[in-house]
Design an enzyme around this catalytic site. Structure first.
Site, PDB file in Angstrom:
ATOM      1  NE  ARG A  67      -6.236 -63.003 -20.805  1.00  0.00           N
ATOM      2  CZ  ARG A  67      -5.324 -63.582 -20.815  1.00  0.00           C
ATOM      3  NH1 ARG A  67      -4.228 -63.270 -21.545  1.00  0.00           N
ATOM      4  NH2 ARG A  67      -5.154 -64.586 -19.964  1.00  0.00           N
ATOM      5  CB  ILE A 122      -3.508 -59.179 -29.778  1.00  0.00           C
ATOM      6  CG1 ILE A 122      -3.168 -60.056 -31.010  1.00  0.00           C
ATOM      7  CG2 ILE A 122      -4.188 -57.739 -29.840  1.00  0.00           C
ATOM      8  CD1 ILE A 122      -4.402 -60.143 -31.737  1.00  0.00           C
ATOM      9  CG  ASP A 123      -2.833 -61.404 -24.252  1.00  0.00           C
ATOM     10  OD1 ASP A 123      -1.657 -60.620 -24.232  1.00  0.00           O
ATOM     11  OD2 ASP A 123      -3.791 -61.005 -23.359  1.00  0.00           O
ATOM     12  CE  LYS A 124      -0.179 -70.571 -27.208  1.00  0.00           C
ATOM     13  NZ  LYS A 124       0.560 -71.476 -26.543  1.00  0.00           N
TER      14      LYS A 124
END
Length: 304
Positions: free
Chosen positions: A238, A137-139
């Protein structure tokens, strides 16, 4: 050493050499490609040329990719919010701001660094950079991520992801009023040709991507939604929410809205994770509450 050859087509004729090569593979950055050109690792029809060389249809571009630099990843005693753990699998509630795995230029402070200090063993399938990492998962996305402690578990969990057997439910805050109570977004995602660190809906070169969403609550300036993923493309939620005109609140890459909200990074949380245990066959379903910043922002929106 990896050697790749590409033939320039009429669609790519006229492009600069550095852009053409960087667009061939998603993990080739423009900066790296320009370095390879200076090292004379890239040739056009056998000749060394500059990065601004304009390509012609029919030319052959040959790329000698340098071998990867050996890197060791250090264990770091970083506190982890462990939601589930046994001999095969560990599930962590990752905080916003933590990178999942090390990369050149970002060797420390990651989830992998913390896991190496927490666990004596992790699956080796992901290599030095990504031991045990099954998905990412993204930062600046918080929430649940599963990690394999051995190769058997890694292979099982990876197969479940590929076969769409893993349940992944996210909670997000998006700009504007989402008019439909629920819906499905089916639009292919690929690298944005204009900005390489960003993804986009790309009907020509993108990979299939499906996101289901459901409205949970509407506010004057935003909407809280739940998203369920069928596929796991980079930045999928997103990109898809931007595509339908409702980018995520706080998203630094995909939101150009003028409204400012009190949150650092996109308001996105991996709330639910469900999978079949690799050894027992038991269905495991885990949840993690919204992080404090999203709870606070939701309360502010509710009373605004």
């Amino acid at each position: 050493m990896q050697n790749d050859r590409f033939v320039v087509t009429s669609d790519t004729a006229g492009q600069r050499l550095d852009k053409f090569v960087a667009d061939r593979k998603s993990d080739w950055s423009r900066t790296a490609v320009q370095s390879w050109i200076r090292q004379q690792r890239i040739r056009v029809d056998g000749s060394v040329v500059k990065g601004n060389h304009r390509l012609q249809a029919g030319e052959t571009v040959e790329v000698d990719v340098p071998p990867p630099v050996e890197m060791t990843v250090d264990a770091e005693a970083i506190p982890l919010d462990i939601v589930y753990e046994d001999a095969d699998v560990v599930v962590v509630n990752k905080p916003r701001g933590m990178v999942v795995h090390p990369a050149p230029g970002n060797p420390s402070g990651t989830l992998v660094n913390a896991l190496l200090a927490h666990c004596d063993d992790l699956s080796g399938i992901g290599g030095v950079y990504r031991p045990g990492i099954v998905h990412r998962i993204d930062k600046d996305t918080s929430g649940l991520i599963m990690v394999a402690k051995n190769d058997m578990a890694h292979q099982s969990l990876t197969a479940q992801l590929k076969d769409h057997q893993v349940e992944r439910r996210y909670i997000a805050l998006v700009h504007g009023n989402v008019s439909h109570d629920q819906g499905q977004i089916e639009a292919p995602i690929g690298r944005d040709p204009r900005l390489r660190q960003r993804m986009a809906v790309e009907h020509k070169n993108g990979k299939s991507a499906i996101t289901h969403f459901k409205v949970l609550e509407r506010f004057p300036r935003a909407t809280q939604i739940a998203c369920r993923l069928e596929t796991g493309r980079t930045h999928q939620i997103r990109v898809h929410m931007k595509y339908i005109g409702h980018p995520l609140v706080g998203d630094p890459l995909y939101s150009n809205q003028s409204h400012r909200f009190s949150i650092q990074g996109q308001a996105l949380h991996a709330e639910t994770l469900g999978f079949i245990h690799p050894r027992s066959g038991e269905k495991i379903r885990l949840t993690a509450p919204l992080p404090q910043d999203m709870q606070k922002l939701t309360a502010q929106l509710r009373h605004s």
